[in-house]
Design an enzyme around this catalytic site. Structure first.
Site, PDB file in Angstrom:
ATOM      1  N   LYS A 194      48.886 -92.586  13.421  1.00 22.34           N
ATOM      2  CA  LYS A 194      49.718 -93.785  13.335  1.00 22.34           C
ATOM      3  C   LYS A 194      51.124 -93.516  13.877  1.00 22.34           C
ATOM      4  CE  LYS A 194      50.962 -92.847   8.503  1.00 22.34           C
ATOM      5  NZ  LYS A 194      50.570 -93.048   7.102  1.00 22.34           N
ATOM      6  N   ARG A 224      50.796-100.230  -4.327  1.00 19.96           N
ATOM      7  CA  ARG A 224      51.392-100.735  -3.092  1.00 19.96           C
ATOM      8  C   ARG A 224      50.407-101.711  -2.453  1.00 19.96           C
ATOM      9  NH1 ARG A 224      52.863 -96.431   1.627  1.00 19.96           N
ATOM     10  NH2 ARG A 224      50.591 -96.270   1.580  1.00 19.96           N
ATOM     11  N   TYR A 247      83.947 -88.894  20.042  1.00 16.38           N
ATOM     12  CA  TYR A 247      84.503 -89.981  19.223  1.00 16.38           C
ATOM     13  C   TYR A 247      85.223 -89.456  17.990  1.00 16.38           C
ATOM     14  CZ  TYR A 247      81.867 -93.380  21.972  1.00 16.38           C
ATOM     15  OH  TYR A 247      81.386 -94.149  22.992  1.00 16.38           O
ATOM     16  N   MET A 290      75.649 -92.275  21.486  1.00 15.79           N
ATOM     17  CA  MET A 290      74.372 -92.989  21.608  1.00 15.79           C
ATOM     18  C   MET A 290      73.410 -92.263  22.561  1.00 15.79           C
ATOM     19  SD  MET A 290      73.697 -96.941  22.683  1.00 15.79           S
ATOM     20  CE  MET A 290      74.888 -97.601  21.540  1.00 15.79           C
TER      21      MET A 290
HETATM   22  C1  LIG Z   1      50.117 -91.746   6.540  1.00 18.78           C
HETATM   23  C2  LIG Z   1      48.933 -91.695   5.662  1.00 18.78           C
HETATM   24  C3  LIG Z   1      48.203 -90.505   5.501  1.00 18.78           C
HETATM   25  C4  LIG Z   1      48.640 -89.177   6.079  1.00 18.78           C
HETATM   26  O1  LIG Z   1      49.595 -88.571   5.245  1.00 18.78           O
HETATM   27  P1  LIG Z   1      50.150 -87.096   5.561  1.00 18.78           P
HETATM   28  O2  LIG Z   1      51.019 -86.789   4.413  1.00 18.78           O
HETATM   29  O3  LIG Z   1      50.929 -87.210   6.833  1.00 18.78           O
HETATM   30  O4  LIG Z   1      48.974 -86.214   5.712  1.00 18.78           O
HETATM   31  C5  LIG Z   1      47.031 -90.553   4.751  1.00 18.78           C
HETATM   32  N1  LIG Z   1      46.616 -91.703   4.167  1.00 18.78           N
HETATM   33  C6  LIG Z   1      47.309 -92.857   4.275  1.00 18.78           C
HETATM   34  C7  LIG Z   1      46.791 -94.075   3.598  1.00 18.78           C
HETATM   35  C8  LIG Z   1      48.502 -92.896   4.999  1.00 18.78           C
HETATM   36  O5  LIG Z   1      49.186 -94.035   5.082  1.00 18.78           O
END
Ligand SMILES: *Cc1c(COP(=O)(O)O)cnc(C)c1O
Length: 341
Positions: free
Chosen positions: A33, A119, A250, A296
């Site tokens: 992701k 959540r 800056y 930046m």
């Molecule tokens: C991001 C995520 C993971 C991975 O977590 P890590 O700590 O990076 O291994 C696993 N499960 C879910 C649902 C996540 O959102």
């Protein structure tokens, strides 16, 4: 141009280490992701699939489509229901009971159960209703999973959530003969959950940060042989000699107390680096001093190198910014060139 080195050998090393811990490479779901935690989605997807990983996880449908050729199963964690379409490789997460009727028929789904993080996911007492709704709506159930709120912390949270997930597993075993579900897989562990497990007996583990070379587990859980996959470099634009008393950048935050070299490099907080205020001492990988506030698009460093490593171990870098490694990694601009080494 600033660039990022991706060390393929380190990625391979981490995956082998994790696969061994999980009991087989087929149990690893590579979490890709957010542009593969900033490492580059397609690059990491092609590499991990060449190492034998067949399952991946993305944030949304769009990311999943970009890597569909590399994997058999791609779990999408949070997509808006209106965007969901059945796909032979892509599995969509069910995040609430009410949503189930809205999934298009024949969609591959994974059922997320809330065992304590509160959540998302169905509530534990909705499990039977969820199974009925999935069957009634002709969805193809791939797996049942949960997520720990404190997998990387000492304390009881991890254990009672695990216990709750066991209750769900037991409930499923009692009711499954009433359904046409087949080969349903269970998973609850992220990196920390897998690393801390003395004995791992689930079907899959969702591995993100450890694959990229880090753990957020306290040292009391042990030392794990993981290697950072990413190293960030900036390239020199110009160089000058500072005279005693001259101030850089800056606010003139840095003042030269002796004659010294200050070079300008082509990276800044616009590229996703956290902004350094120039106050406490901050150094590059080779120990060169950052001089004054980050701009930046530029930073000044006491170095004459044409290309300089800003960080390789992101965890020691983020210690300076009171945040976690995930935070800096995902912020690295996709515009920075990723080079496979
Ligand atoms: C991001 C995520 C993971 C991975 O977590 P890590 O700590 O990076 O291994 C696993 N499960 C879910 C649902 C996540 O959102």
């Amino acid at each position: 141009m600033s660039y990022i080195n991706i060390y393929t050998n380190n990625l391979h090393h981490n995956i082998n280490f994790l696969a061994k811990k999980a009991g087989g490479i087929e149990k690893i779901m590579a979490v890709l992701k957010d542009n593969a935690y900033g490492h580059g989605l397609s690059l990491i997807a092609s590499k991990v699939s060449s190492f034998g990983v067949t399952s991946a996880i993305t944030r949304d449908f769009e990311e999943a489509l970009k890597i569909e050729n590399f994997f058999e199963n791609i779990l999408v964690l949070s997509e808006h229901i209106k965007n969901i379409k059945p796909h032979s490789k892509i599995i969509f997460t069910i995040n609430s009971l009410e949503d189930i009727v809205n999934f298009p028929k024949k969609t591959r789904v994974a059922l997320k159960v809330d065992t304590g993080m509160h959540r998302s996911g169905i509530k534990m007492n909705e499990f039977l209703s969820a199974c009925k709704a999935i069957e009634k709506n002709e969805l193809k159930l791939h797996s049942i999973f949960t997520h720990y709120r404190s997998a990387d912390e000492v304390g009881s949270d991890f254990f009672w959530q695990k216990q709750n997930f066991n209750l769900i597993k037991n409930e499923f075993n009692e009711i499954k003969h009433n359904f046409s579900f087949k080969n349903i897989l269970f998973h609850s562990c992220n990196s920390a959950g897998l690393l801390r497990a003395h004995y791992f007996d689930e079907d899959l583990a969702r591995i993100g940060i450890a694959m990229y070379g880090y753990t957020t587990l306290p040292k009391s859980f042990g030392v794990f042989d993981l290697k950072p996959v990413l190293e960030l470099f900036a390239e020199q634009i110009s160089s000058r000699k500072l005279l005693v008393g001259e101030k850089v950048g800056y606010g003139g935050e840095f003042c030269a107390h002796e004659e010294m070299i200050s070079s300008l490099y082509d990276l800044g907080y616009g590229d996703g680096l956290f902004r350094y205020s120039g106050k406490k001492e901050l150094k590059t990988t080779d120990g060169s001093l950052f001089l004054g506030r980050f701009s930046m698009d530029n930073i000044s460093i006491n170095s004459e190198k044409k290309a300089i490593s800003i960080f390789h171990d992101v965890s020691s870098w983020t210690d300076n910014f009171e945040t976690i490694v995930y935070d800096q990694l995902v912020k690295l601009s996709p515009k920075i060139e990723r080079r496979l080494i």
